[in-house]
Design an enzyme around this catalytic site. Structure first.
Site, PDB file in Angstrom:
ATOM      1  N   ASP A  28       0.849  -1.195   0.000  1.00  0.00           N
ATOM      2  CA  ASP A  28       0.000   0.000   0.000  1.00  0.00           C
ATOM      3  C   ASP A  28       0.885   1.246   0.000  1.00  0.00           C
ATOM      4  O   ASP A  28       1.900   1.300   0.702  1.00  0.00           O
ATOM      5  CB  ASP A  28      -0.910  -0.012   1.235  1.00  0.00           C
ATOM      6  CG  ASP A  28      -2.059   0.973   1.109  1.00  0.00           C
ATOM      7  OD1 ASP A  28      -3.210   0.530   1.015  1.00  0.00           O
ATOM      8  OD2 ASP A  28      -1.784   2.200   1.097  1.00  0.00           O
ATOM      9  N   ILE A  29       0.492   2.241  -0.780  1.00  0.00           N
ATOM     10  CA  ILE A  29       1.285   3.469  -0.917  1.00  0.00           C
ATOM     11  C   ILE A  29       1.227   4.333   0.354  1.00  0.00           C
ATOM     12  O   ILE A  29       2.114   5.150   0.596  1.00  0.00           O
ATOM     13  CB  ILE A  29       0.786   4.273  -2.158  1.00  0.00           C
ATOM     14  CG1 ILE A  29       1.851   5.192  -2.687  1.00  0.00           C
ATOM     15  CG2 ILE A  29      -0.497   5.024  -1.861  1.00  0.00           C
ATOM     16  CD1 ILE A  29       1.513   5.786  -4.060  1.00  0.00           C
ATOM     17  N   HIS A  92     -10.175  -5.252  -3.526  1.00  0.00           N
ATOM     18  CA  HIS A  92      -8.872  -5.501  -2.915  1.00  0.00           C
ATOM     19  C   HIS A  92      -9.032  -5.882  -1.460  1.00  0.00           C
ATOM     20  O   HIS A  92      -9.944  -5.434  -0.780  1.00  0.00           O
ATOM     21  CB  HIS A  92      -7.940  -4.286  -3.045  1.00  0.00           C
ATOM     22  CG  HIS A  92      -8.526  -2.999  -2.585  1.00  0.00           C
ATOM     23  ND1 HIS A  92      -9.412  -2.269  -3.347  1.00  0.00           N
ATOM     24  CD2 HIS A  92      -8.364  -2.298  -1.434  1.00  0.00           C
ATOM     25  CE1 HIS A  92      -9.761  -1.170  -2.692  1.00  0.00           C
ATOM     26  NE2 HIS A  92      -9.154  -1.169  -1.529  1.00  0.00           N
ATOM     27  N   HIS A  94      -6.948  -5.793   2.111  1.00  0.00           N
ATOM     28  CA  HIS A  94      -5.791  -5.251   2.841  1.00  0.00           C
ATOM     29  C   HIS A  94      -5.278  -6.352   3.773  1.00  0.00           C
ATOM     30  O   HIS A  94      -6.078  -6.975   4.494  1.00  0.00           O
ATOM     31  CB  HIS A  94      -6.198  -4.087   3.752  1.00  0.00           C
ATOM     32  CG  HIS A  94      -6.718  -2.864   3.055  1.00  0.00           C
ATOM     33  ND1 HIS A  94      -5.955  -1.731   2.888  1.00  0.00           N
ATOM     34  CD2 HIS A  94      -7.925  -2.577   2.507  1.00  0.00           C
ATOM     35  CE1 HIS A  94      -6.682  -0.791   2.284  1.00  0.00           C
ATOM     36  NE2 HIS A  94      -7.879  -1.274   2.037  1.00  0.00           N
TER      37      HIS A  94
HETATM   38  P1  5GP Z   1      -9.900   1.487   0.150  1.00  0.00           P
HETATM   39  O1  5GP Z   1     -10.439   1.578  -1.263  1.00  0.00           O
HETATM   40  O2  5GP Z   1      -9.828   0.066   0.648  1.00  0.00           O
HETATM   41  O3  5GP Z   1     -10.650   2.382   1.098  1.00  0.00           O
HETATM   42  O4  5GP Z   1      -8.412   2.045   0.144  1.00  0.00           O
HETATM   43  C1  5GP Z   1      -7.585   1.969  -0.978  1.00  0.00           C
HETATM   44  C2  5GP Z   1      -6.141   1.757  -0.548  1.00  0.00           C
HETATM   45  O5  5GP Z   1      -5.334   1.774  -1.714  1.00  0.00           O
HETATM   46  C3  5GP Z   1      -5.593   2.818   0.405  1.00  0.00           C
HETATM   47  O6  5GP Z   1      -5.014   2.179   1.538  1.00  0.00           O
HETATM   48  C4  5GP Z   1      -4.545   3.568  -0.434  1.00  0.00           C
HETATM   49  O7  5GP Z   1      -3.435   3.999   0.322  1.00  0.00           O
HETATM   50  C5  5GP Z   1      -4.170   2.535  -1.478  1.00  0.00           C
HETATM   51  N1  5GP Z   1      -3.774   3.117  -2.763  1.00  0.00           N
HETATM   52  C6  5GP Z   1      -4.493   4.039  -3.457  1.00  0.00           C
HETATM   53  N2  5GP Z   1      -3.862   4.349  -4.609  1.00  0.00           N
HETATM   54  C7  5GP Z   1      -2.727   3.612  -4.632  1.00  0.00           C
HETATM   55  C8  5GP Z   1      -1.648   3.500  -5.566  1.00  0.00           C
HETATM   56  O8  5GP Z   1      -1.609   4.132  -6.606  1.00  0.00           O
HETATM   57  N3  5GP Z   1      -0.647   2.625  -5.257  1.00  0.00           N
HETATM   58  C9  5GP Z   1      -0.653   1.881  -4.101  1.00  0.00           C
HETATM   59  N4  5GP Z   1       0.380   1.063  -3.898  1.00  0.00           N
HETATM   60  N5  5GP Z   1      -1.657   1.963  -3.201  1.00  0.00           N
HETATM   61  C10 5GP Z   1      -2.680   2.821  -3.461  1.00  0.00           C
END
Ligand code: 5GP
Length: 131
Positions: A28-29, A92, A94
């Site tokens: 995660d970024i 996705h 986590h």
């Molecule tokens: P969610 O959709 O589960 O609420 O969160 C999306 C997750 O993807 C977040 O933890 C965010 O930091 C991660 N994320 C969003 N864009 C990117 C990206 O371009 N690269 C990476 N490695 N992680 C990402």
């Protein structure tokens, strides 16, 4: 194409932790802790519970292997699995190594340098490939 599809296709760089023909895992970024990993299907689907039963089952088994690799590389009490999906519309999971409940606080993030992210991903990938 979603941002995660571009990552899985290598069009956007990521720290790869594991892959198969159907699934991809990367760091995660904006991690909530070290080795915070995302696992995605290469096939684009937004909502995890819209996945077909077979695909969802395979996805979960792949995530289980990634979790095992994370725990081998970074010993911890357990690896937590969380599904949110409110930010990125590509299913996705986590995976976050935890020793206490406080280790999965999505309002708190840790800073990890690029060099360290690279090292973390390499360790997980090595562990995954040795499973
Ligand atoms: P969610 O959709 O589960 O609420 O969160 C999306 C997750 O993807 C977040 O933890 C965010 O930091 C991660 N994320 C969003 N864009 C990117 C990206 O371009 N690269 C990476 N490695 N992680 C990402």
């Amino acid at each position: 194409m979603t941002i995660f599809s571009k990552i899985a296709a290598g069009e956007i760089p990521s720290y790869k932790c594991a892959e198969s023909d159907k699934f991809y895992a990367f760091l995660d970024i904006n991690p909530v802790g070290k080795a915070h990993t995302l696992v995605i299907p290469r096939r684009e689907v937004d909502y995890i519970f819209d996945m077909e039963d077979d695909e969802l089952a395979e996805f979960q088994v792949f995530a289980k292997k990634v979790a095992r690799a994370i725990r081998t590389a970074f010993p911890c009490r357990k690896v937590a699995q969380i599904v949110l999906g409110l930010e990125v519309d590509h299913a996705h999971i986590h995976l976050v190594p935890i020793n206490s409940e406080a280790d999965v606080d999505f309002h708190k993030h840790v800073k990890v340098s690029d060099d360290e992210q690279k090292e973390i991903a390499a360790k997980i990938l090595t562990a995954f490939q040795s499973l």
